[in-house]
Design a protein around this motif. Structure first.
Motif, short mmCIF file in Angstrom:
data_model
loop_
_atom_site.label_atom_id
_atom_site.label_comp_id
_atom_site.label_asym_id
_atom_site.label_seq_id
_atom_site.Cartn_x
_atom_site.Cartn_y
_atom_site.Cartn_z
N ASP A 58 0.84 -1.20 0.00
CA ASP A 58 0.00 0.00 0.00
C ASP A 58 0.87 1.25 0.00
OD1 ASP A 58 -0.05 1.26 3.00
OD2 ASP A 58 0.27 -0.90 3.05
N ASP A 59 0.25 2.39 -0.27
CA ASP A 59 1.02 3.62 -0.46
C ASP A 59 1.71 4.08 0.82
OD1 ASP A 59 -1.61 4.19 0.58
OD2 ASP A 59 -1.24 6.31 0.22
N ASP A 105 6.52 7.09 -2.92
CA ASP A 105 6.53 7.26 -4.37
C ASP A 105 6.79 5.90 -5.01
OD1 ASP A 105 6.97 7.80 -7.03
OD2 ASP A 105 8.38 9.43 -6.70
N ILE A 106 5.77 5.36 -5.65
CA ILE A 106 5.86 3.98 -6.14
C ILE A 106 6.90 3.83 -7.24
CG2 ILE A 106 4.20 3.92 -8.07
CD1 ILE A 106 2.85 1.56 -6.47
N ASN A 144 -0.44 -3.21 -6.95
CA ASN A 144 0.12 -1.88 -6.74
C ASN A 144 1.55 -1.77 -7.25
OD1 ASN A 144 -2.24 -1.01 -5.40
ND2 ASN A 144 -1.54 -1.91 -3.49
#
Length: 450
Positions: free
Chosen positions: A157-158, A163-164, A186
């Motif tokens: 999860d974020d 910053d993915i 994700n």
């Protein structure tokens, strides 16, 4: 194939997925695959989700074993390989020995996400603590620098990734999950395995050979020593971290801890060291204020001989405070520790750090006499609302107010000595923040410190 004919470069992420596909479905020739194999490259990439769906538990184990066996025999990953393992939602108590064997055999540094706290002992030398927005520096640095990331049951999860696009930039990611929909949802992964984590690790433990600590372990240990979780202690005002640390020390780490949502949740996760599964109850994902008190009641009923705490905030506890009637009537000995700062603390923290202290709808002391542009608490602030000790007493529950650091330990000892429910109102530093903190959308290496 056209890219190679034109002298261009194939997208590295797609190429790694092709290699992963070859690896987990047979034809093990990774990194040495002939260029002619690129003919099927795009077809394989289009069918990637189909590959994931077809991996059932048994097949997933066998394909992963095939990958690991090849990895062991090859020189693809040098002796100082970097591995980071991130278990989440694995709360089976019988799983602990399998997890320990896996991590200790390979000397793998381990992080546990918020919902996985206790699945690996927090006091173990290989434990890095929690990663992400309010995680440890060591965990976040390890994610960023590792070249192999084994994720078991995590959903990326974020709050963990930041910053993915800059998350685990050097890592080959191996993702084990019982739910196919969670894989590559994700974060795009290189090695997908669908199956029961216990069965998969049990099979891997049979073929893995022990590895000695490497320079990577030394680097990790240096980070842990250099960047421990810390806060500014005070003999004048109660720090919330002091409260959690004292609860941990007096309960010897054996209490079941439920939390509400917000700052109280993060301080509990950071400063209470969970060594066993099913000891930390918290609302992840939706983050439901009011969860902690009913969860603590349920845990106490399920484990009558256990010590159960609800570590709460003064906002969240009011969502279900009427359950004081339940604990009073049934004499359920839950201990409630309210970290009372007179604010909806996590929202206030964001307003302080990112909105120039424009506090709106977060102060629980504010009344019509307060200036509309108030940006900090003062001695002129109205009394905190409500008076939690009086509320507790109205339900015939013992209420204790604690206002000085020197009173913290005495109050907790008193609560533990009472064979019934107790509510403790800790008047903490009103503007204490949860640190470290990664601002939303930033890489997890960019942490704000207090």
């Amino acid at each position: 194939a056209d890219l190679y004919e034109k002298g261009g470069e194939v997208d590295k992420t797609l190429w790694r997925r092709y290699i992963a596909y070859k690896l987990t479905t047979g034809g093990i020739r990774p990194w040495r695959t002939r260029l002619t194999d690129l003919i099927v490259y795009y077809q394989i990439y289009r069918d990637w989700n189909t590959v994931i769906e077809k991996l059932d538990d048994r097949e997933g184990v066998e394909r992963l074993k095939k990958y690991v066996e090849y990895w062991i025999k090859s020189d693809l990953i040098p002796e100082q390989y970097k591995v980071q393992w991130n278990p989440q939602k694995i709360k089976d108590p019988t799983f602990k020995e399998i997890v320990l064997e896996f991590a200790e055999k390979l000397n793998i540094p381990v992080t546990t996400t918020l919902m996985g706290l206790g699945s690996f002992p927090a006091t173990h030398p290989l434990s890095l603590g929690m990663p992400g927005m309010h995680g440890t520096k060591a965990a976040n640095f390890a994610f960023t620098e590792c070249d192999l990331l084994i994720s078991i049951g995590a959903r990326f999860d974020d709050r963990v990734t930041g910053d993915i696009n800059k998350f685990a930039p050097y890592a080959t990611i191996l993702h084990v999950d019982i739910d196919p929909a969670s894989i590559s949802k994700n974060v795009k992964v290189d090695i997908p395995v669908v199956g029961d984590a216990k069965n998969i690790l049990k099979e891997l433990n049979k073929i893995l050979k022990p590895k000695k600590p490497t320079a990577w372990n030394t680097k990790i240990n240096n980070w842990l020593k250099k960047y421990p979780l810390s806060y500014r202690k005070s003999d004048k005002v109660i720090k919330p971290q002091q409260v959690v640390e004292t609860i941990y020390r007096l309960t010897k780490g054996k209490a079941i801890i439920a939390t509400e949502v917000g700052q109280n949740q993060m301080w509990a996760a950071q400063y209470y060291k969970f060594d066993k599964p099913r000891m930390f109850l918290s609302s992840g994902g939706l983050g439901t204020m009011g969860y902690g008190f009913p969860a603590a009641i349920g845990a106490q009923l399920g484990k009558p001989d256990a010590i159960v705490f609800d570590i709460a905030g003064d906002g969240s506890i009011q969502m279900n405070i009427q359950e004081l009637a339940t604990v009073a009537v049934n004499n359920i000995p839950v201990k409630i520790a309210i970290l009372n700062n007179g604010y909806l603390g996590m929202v206030r923290q964001w307003q302080e750090l990112f909105y120039d202290r424009n506090y709106a709808g977060t102060c629980l002391c504010k009344d019509i006499t307060c200036p509309p542009d108030c940006k900090s608490p003062s001695s002129r602030c109205p009394k905190m609302v409500p008076d939690f000790v009086k509320v507790a007493e109205a339900y015939n529950v013992c209420g204790i107010r604690i206002e000085k650091p020197a009173e913290v330990e005495k109050a907790i000892k008193k609560a533990l000595s009472i064979k019934g429910p107790v509510l403790m109102d800790f008047r903490i530093d009103r503007e204490e923040n949860v640190f470290p903190m990664v601002p939303a959308g930033k890489p997890i290496t960019e942490m704000i410190e207090g």
